[in-house]
Design an enzyme around this catalytic site. Sequence first.
Site, PDB file in Angstrom:
ATOM      1  N   HIS A  17      41.593  46.150  35.499  1.00 21.15           N
ATOM      2  CA  HIS A  17      42.735  45.897  36.393  1.00 21.15           C
ATOM      3  C   HIS A  17      43.148  47.104  37.222  1.00 21.15           C
ATOM      4  O   HIS A  17      43.866  46.962  38.202  1.00 21.15           O
ATOM      5  CB  HIS A  17      43.966  45.499  35.564  1.00 21.15           C
ATOM      6  CG  HIS A  17      43.859  44.169  34.913  1.00 21.15           C
ATOM      7  ND1 HIS A  17      43.334  43.077  35.534  1.00 21.15           N
ATOM      8  CD2 HIS A  17      44.249  43.748  33.681  1.00 21.15           C
ATOM      9  CE1 HIS A  17      43.399  42.040  34.715  1.00 21.15           C
ATOM     10  NE2 HIS A  17      43.936  42.424  33.579  1.00 21.15           N
ATOM     11  N   GLU A  37      47.314  44.517  37.340  1.00 19.76           N
ATOM     12  CA  GLU A  37      46.645  44.823  38.621  1.00 19.76           C
ATOM     13  C   GLU A  37      47.677  44.987  39.737  1.00 19.76           C
ATOM     14  O   GLU A  37      47.573  45.903  40.559  1.00 19.76           O
ATOM     15  CB  GLU A  37      45.664  43.703  38.980  1.00 19.76           C
ATOM     16  CG  GLU A  37      44.933  43.989  40.291  1.00 19.76           C
ATOM     17  CD  GLU A  37      44.217  42.774  40.855  1.00 19.76           C
ATOM     18  OE1 GLU A  37      43.593  42.027  40.084  1.00 19.76           O
ATOM     19  OE2 GLU A  37      44.291  42.570  42.085  1.00 19.76           O
ATOM     20  N   CYS A  78      37.771  48.173  37.963  1.00 17.09           N
ATOM     21  CA  CYS A  78      36.726  47.414  38.660  1.00 17.09           C
ATOM     22  C   CYS A  78      36.583  47.925  40.096  1.00 17.09           C
ATOM     23  O   CYS A  78      37.592  48.147  40.771  1.00 17.09           O
ATOM     24  CB  CYS A  78      37.109  45.936  38.673  1.00 17.09           C
ATOM     25  SG  CYS A  78      35.964  44.964  39.644  1.00 17.09           S
ATOM     26  N   SER A 113      45.437  34.993  31.026  1.00 17.10           N
ATOM     27  CA  SER A 113      44.478  35.241  32.111  1.00 17.10           C
ATOM     28  C   SER A 113      44.884  34.521  33.393  1.00 17.10           C
ATOM     29  O   SER A 113      45.005  33.291  33.409  1.00 17.10           O
ATOM     30  CB  SER A 113      43.090  34.763  31.668  1.00 17.10           C
ATOM     31  OG  SER A 113      42.235  34.699  32.785  1.00 17.10           O
ATOM     32  N   SER A 114      45.063  35.285  34.478  1.00 21.42           N
ATOM     33  CA  SER A 114      45.439  34.674  35.769  1.00 21.42           C
ATOM     34  C   SER A 114      44.314  33.799  36.295  1.00 21.42           C
ATOM     35  O   SER A 114      44.535  32.670  36.720  1.00 21.42           O
ATOM     36  CB  SER A 114      45.728  35.753  36.809  1.00 21.42           C
ATOM     37  OG  SER A 114      46.897  36.428  36.502  1.00 21.42           O
TER      38      SER A 114
HETATM   39  S1  SF4 Z   1      37.535  39.174  38.560  1.00 25.07           S
HETATM   40 FE1  SF4 Z   1      36.619  40.400  40.191  1.00 25.07          FE
HETATM   41  S2  SF4 Z   1      38.131  42.002  40.581  1.00 25.07           S
HETATM   42 FE2  SF4 Z   1      38.618  41.157  38.588  1.00 25.07          FE
HETATM   43  S3  SF4 Z   1      37.490  42.445  37.132  1.00 25.07           S
HETATM   44 FE3  SF4 Z   1      36.181  40.698  37.609  1.00 25.07          FE
HETATM   45  S4  SF4 Z   1      34.849  41.446  39.268  1.00 25.07           S
HETATM   46 FE4  SF4 Z   1      36.602  42.820  39.145  1.00 25.07          FE
END
Ligand code: SF4
Length: 282
Positions: free
Chosen positions: A78, A130, A100, A222-223
Site C-alpha cells: 500500500h 494507501e 507496490c 480488502s477494497s
Molecule cells: S492491486 Fe495493483 S496497485 Fe495494488 S498491490 Fe496489487 S499490483 Fe499493486
Amino acid sequence: MSYNLKVVIDKDSGFCFGVVYAIDMAEEILSEDGYLYCLGDIVHNDEEVDRLKKLGLRIIDHEYLKQLRNEKVLIRAHGEAPETYRTALENNITLIDASCPVVLKLQNRIKNSYDDNEKILIFGKHGHAEVIGLQGQTNNEATVFQDIAELDEVDLPRQITLYSQTTKSTDKFYAVKDELIRRGYELKANDTICRQVSNRYADLETFVQNFDKIIFVSGKKSSNGKVLFEVCKSTNPQTFFVSDQEELSQIAFNPNERIGICGATSTPMWLMQKIKATLEAY
Ligand code: SF4
C-alpha cells in the site's frame, strides 16, 4: 450422502504482483532473521497474515514505530506517507520497502500535481493505508472522498485534478468524473485504477457464468475484494462471500452443483485450494 460437487478455481485469481513481491520479501527476511516488523497488515487477508505471524512476522502500527529503534521494518504494498520515512531515519530503522511500483508511481504523480499547485481530489476510502500514503504527498491538503455527496459542502476552485485509489471500481470512478464535469469544473481526471484489478472484471464475468454457485474468497477489509465480489454477483447472483472455509456452512449446496471459486488480489491460492478440498469432501 455425498454432494458430489464439481469445483473449479479461477486460474486468474490469487495474489497480484504487488502482493507477491511484498510477501516474497517478508519470507526471505523471516527465513534469515527469524522475525520481522511490518507496518500494518501485510495483506488484507487474516489467514495469510496468521500464516506469516507464525513464521515471525510482527505487525505494528505507527505509534509503535515511533518507539522502535535499530530494527528492520517492512513497508507493505500500500505504500506509506513521507512522515514514515522521516520517523525511520530518526529512529535508525532500516525500511524494507515493498511498496507496490504502481502505488509509488501514483504517489509521484500526486506529488508532482501538488508541487504544481493543483487542487487535488482523491477518490478513495477514508482511512485506507494507501489513501493515507497518497494524501501524505500533499501535506494532507488533498480532499479525499468516497462518495460524490461528500463534495456538496466543500468549497472547490474551478480547476481541479482528480486521482483514484488504485483499487476503486472503474465504473464508479467514471461516474464521479462525469458528475464533476456536469457540475462545471475544469477537470483533469486521472484514471489511476490498477489494471491488476480492473482487468479482472471481464475475466471474472466470463468465469462466473459457468457455475451454479460462486464462492468468492476474500478478507473483509480488502477494497478490491468488495469491488470484485460485486462484479461477480452482478453477473451470477448465486455468488457468496466467504473469508474462510468455516463460513461455507452458511451456504446451502445441492447435489452435483458446479461451484466456481475466485477471489481478490489479496487472496492466497492456498486458501482457495483449502476451500476447494472442503467442498469436494461434502
Ligand atoms: S492491486 Fe495493483 S496497485 Fe495494488 S498491490 Fe496489487 S499490483 Fe499493486
